[in-house]
Write a protein that holds these residues in place. Structure first.
Motif, short mmCIF file in Angstrom:
data_model
loop_
_atom_site.label_atom_id
_atom_site.label_comp_id
_atom_site.label_asym_id
_atom_site.label_seq_id
_atom_site.Cartn_x
_atom_site.Cartn_y
_atom_site.Cartn_z
N TYR A 120 53.49 44.35 41.54
CA TYR A 120 54.90 45.20 41.20
C TYR A 120 54.53 46.17 40.37
CZ TYR A 120 59.15 45.80 38.98
OH TYR A 120 60.54 46.39 38.64
N ASN A 121 53.68 46.06 39.59
CA ASN A 121 53.19 47.45 38.72
C ASN A 121 52.22 48.06 39.09
OD1 ASN A 121 53.84 48.62 36.30
ND2 ASN A 121 51.98 47.62 35.16
N GLN A 122 51.50 47.89 40.33
CA GLN A 122 50.57 48.80 41.10
C GLN A 122 49.36 49.16 40.20
OE1 GLN A 122 52.01 51.95 43.34
NE2 GLN A 122 53.84 50.65 44.08
N ILE A 123 48.88 47.97 39.74
CA ILE A 123 47.69 48.28 38.39
C ILE A 123 46.51 48.03 39.28
CG2 ILE A 123 49.06 47.20 36.68
CD1 ILE A 123 47.70 44.58 36.77
N SER A 124 45.38 48.38 38.75
CA SER A 124 43.85 48.45 39.28
C SER A 124 43.68 46.85 39.16
CB SER A 124 42.88 49.04 38.37
OG SER A 124 42.87 48.38 37.11
N GLY A 125 42.58 46.75 40.25
CA GLY A 125 41.88 45.26 40.22
C GLY A 125 41.34 44.81 39.11
N LYS A 126 40.79 45.86 38.09
CA LYS A 126 40.06 45.35 36.66
C LYS A 126 41.24 44.94 35.92
CE LYS A 126 36.54 48.71 36.32
NZ LYS A 126 35.58 49.79 35.52
N GLU A 127 42.51 45.64 35.82
CA GLU A 127 43.45 44.94 35.14
C GLU A 127 44.07 43.79 35.41
OE1 GLU A 127 45.90 48.92 33.69
OE2 GLU A 127 45.29 48.90 36.00
N THR A 437 36.59 42.57 49.81
CA THR A 437 37.61 42.87 48.75
C THR A 437 37.52 42.20 47.66
OG1 THR A 437 38.87 43.94 50.73
CG2 THR A 437 39.80 43.83 48.39
N ILE A 438 37.57 40.85 47.70
CA ILE A 438 37.51 40.17 46.49
C ILE A 438 36.30 40.31 45.65
CG2 ILE A 438 37.37 37.87 45.50
CD1 ILE A 438 39.33 36.83 47.54
N GLN A 439 35.25 40.40 46.22
CA GLN A 439 33.71 40.50 45.70
C GLN A 439 33.77 41.82 44.88
OE1 GLN A 439 30.46 39.83 48.15
NE2 GLN A 439 29.53 38.86 46.56
N LYS A 440 34.70 42.88 45.45
CA LYS A 440 34.57 44.24 44.69
C LYS A 440 35.86 44.57 44.06
CE LYS A 440 35.67 46.77 48.92
NZ LYS A 440 35.23 47.93 49.67
N ILE A 441 36.79 43.58 43.89
CA ILE A 441 37.88 43.75 43.30
C ILE A 441 38.31 44.58 42.10
CG2 ILE A 441 38.49 41.56 42.03
CD1 ILE A 441 41.32 41.44 43.61
N ASP A 442 37.18 44.66 41.37
CA ASP A 442 37.33 45.53 40.23
C ASP A 442 36.97 46.97 40.42
OD1 ASP A 442 34.74 44.44 41.00
OD2 ASP A 442 33.88 45.05 38.92
N GLU A 443 36.92 47.25 41.75
CA GLU A 443 36.58 48.78 42.09
C GLU A 443 37.78 49.19 42.95
OE1 GLU A 443 33.03 48.94 44.38
OE2 GLU A 443 31.91 47.66 42.89
N VAL A 444 39.04 48.41 43.08
CA VAL A 444 39.89 48.78 44.05
C VAL A 444 41.27 48.58 43.34
CG1 VAL A 444 38.66 48.47 46.31
CG2 VAL A 444 40.25 46.63 45.00
N ALA A 445 42.28 49.27 43.95
CA ALA A 445 43.75 48.94 43.40
C ALA A 445 44.21 47.71 44.08
CB ALA A 445 44.48 50.04 44.04
N ILE A 446 45.00 47.03 43.14
CA ILE A 446 45.33 45.70 43.53
C ILE A 446 46.17 45.59 44.89
CG2 ILE A 446 47.57 45.47 42.17
CD1 ILE A 446 44.77 42.91 42.63
N THR A 447 46.99 46.72 45.04
CA THR A 447 47.79 46.95 46.32
C THR A 447 46.80 46.89 47.71
OG1 THR A 447 47.70 49.19 46.06
CG2 THR A 447 49.53 47.89 45.27
N GLU A 448 45.43 47.39 47.53
CA GLU A 448 44.46 47.17 48.71
C GLU A 448 44.15 45.68 48.79
OE1 GLU A 448 39.79 48.44 49.64
OE2 GLU A 448 40.99 49.74 48.23
#
Length: 465
Positions: A120-127, A437-448
């Protein structure tokens, strides 16, 4: 009235608000990714379950602004998506667990509320990972210091605080609004333990999704300025006074490492059964005993396992008719493990549960408690299995853990095999893409990531269409 000293929920909220990505260790990041992979696989494997299909039908009937992705396609409100996705993660009873001396919970239940807020807030995978780590920490620490099961309340009680904290962080709320969100969720989400005693219903797997839905609702209310009771923990008729008793946590000194203390299920069975199932399968596979030769299967285990799933204080466990009863019955799970050589979702199909072979064998399973095993819990999951045959021969094995426990953690490769088994009915290219994508989720936007979850379709549904 002027506020004086900070309350516990305000201290908790200040801690949540100031946390940053750097506060997650590399070990915690890896652990969170593993549990995300595990839980997404479990959710996909549950999409054909009758309760999940019923909830999807209800969600589609009533609709909702298409803001957050449903696993399996479609979008709805953050609140409704939390309930549906959480139900999918929880339904098979195959997601992770945390063991405290007097409480057991499933912290990956927090994935659905945190993911809904994150998308909903379109944050990053890191966040997202940071927010999820916060939810894990809050729920597990409260489970340690403020157990509620002995007072007749469900382990989801502490989860309300964790889910609200994680969702609030993902929404980017400030400390004051985070405190209000946690206070609202904690005040309203106090489920009764009857959910898991006696004759079990669908609600066993839906209590936390309901709690999480309430937590996201609370966070959204707080984002619009709605306030909650600032003495939810220590106040008159608050959590301590009404349920848990007095406890203390200095939130300012908390780390984000408790995710590393959670354990992952090897078998599709209640968590306290894992070492006993592994032990019985070791006997079965080594000795090749014919089922008609079995006189008795005896399990000696720790007190928590006995009371929850062995026929102790939460009810007898040999009258088994439903999935919910079966996956919380040591006699059933051990019997079906011996007969089928595995415990997976198919072992809980009604046609399997009601077959004479498993119904007869589960009556031969006896469960008792050993005080030394109880004293070793939760650092160990100790037990002893004995299979006695009709000629008086006894085969035995003793266990202290299993593959997936903190002392024997599951590797990414082991979890990927579990994931692949659970996602066999969807497009394999998509399944592989989700895992990558899960393995690199800290490198992508959560919407990806969520866009991939929205593409999931069970293959037989696709073929029918």
């Amino acid at each position: 009235m002027t506020k004086t000293n900070k309350t516990m929920v305000e201290s908790l909220a200040e801690w949540v608000a100031q946390l940053e990505w750097q506060d997650l260790s590399a070990e915690a990041v890896e652990a969170l990714k593993k549990r995300l992979l595990d839980s997404v696989g479990v959710a996909i494997g549950a999409l054909e379950g009758e309760p999940i299909q019923a909830i999807r039908q209800m969600t589609e009937t009533f609709g909702g602004k298409p803001l957050v992705t449903l696993i399996g396609g479609g979008k709805t409100t953050p609140v409704d998506a939390t309930f549906y996705n959480g139900a999918a993660i929880r339904y098979l009873d195959y997601n992770d667990s945390f063991l405290a001396k007097e409480e057991t919970c499933h912290p990956s239940d927090n994935i659905a509320p945190v993911l809904a807020a994150a998308e909903y807030n379109q944050i990053s995978g890191k966040e997202f990972l940071l927010s999820l780590g916060i939810a894990y920490q809050v729920q597990t620490r409260l489970s340690e210091v403020a157990p509620v099961r002995k007072h007749g309340f469900d382990h989801t009680v502490q989860g309300a605080y964790g889910a609200a904290a994680g969702a609030s962080k993902a929404l980017g709320l400030d400390a004051q609004k985070i405190a209000n969100a946690i206070a609202i969720a904690g005040t309203t989400q106090n489920a009764l333990r009857v959910t898991r005693t006696g004759s079990l219903s669908n609600w066993k797997g839906l209590t936390y999704p309901n709690t999480a839905m309430g937590a996201v609702h609370a966070a959204l209310l707080a984002s619009y300025g709605i306030t909650g009771p600032r003495e939810v923990f220590e106040g008159n008729k608050g959590l301590m006074d009404s349920i848990a008793g007095k406890f203390t946590i200095d939130w300012s000194k908390e780390m984000l490492e408790h995710v590393n203390k959670t354990i992952i299920k090897k078998y599709n069975a209640e968590i306290h059964s894992q070492s006993s199932i592994e032990g019985l399968l070791e006997i079965r596979n080594k000795q090749k005993i014919a089922v008609e030769d079995i006189k008795q299967i005896r399990l000696t285990t720790f007190d928590v396992a006995y009371h929850i799933i062995g026929g102790g204080e939460e009810g007898e466990k040999k009258t088994i008719q439903t999935k919910e009863e079966a996956d919380h019955s040591l006699p059933y799970m051990l019997a079906v493990a011996f007969l089928d050589g595995q415990v997976m979702p198919e072992q809980y199909e009604p046609s399997r549960i009601n077959q004479a072979d498993v119904q007869n064998l589960l009556q031969k399973v006896e469960v008792k408690v050993d005080a030394t095993y109880s004293a070793r819990f939760p650092q160990e999951m100790a037990c002893r299995l004995e299979v006695e045959t009709n000629d008086g021969t006894i085969y035995s094995v003793e266990k202290q853990d299993y593959e997936g426990f903190t002392t024997h953690p599951a590797t990414w490769e082991v979890l990927l095999k579990k994931y692949e088994t659970l996602t066999q009915k969807i497009d394999q290219k998509l399944a592989n893409q989700i895992a990558a994508t899960i393995q690199k989720i800290d490198e992508v936007a959560i919407t990806e990531f969520t866009s991939l979850l929205g593409q999931v379709r069970v293959l037989n549904e696709m073929n029918e269409g």
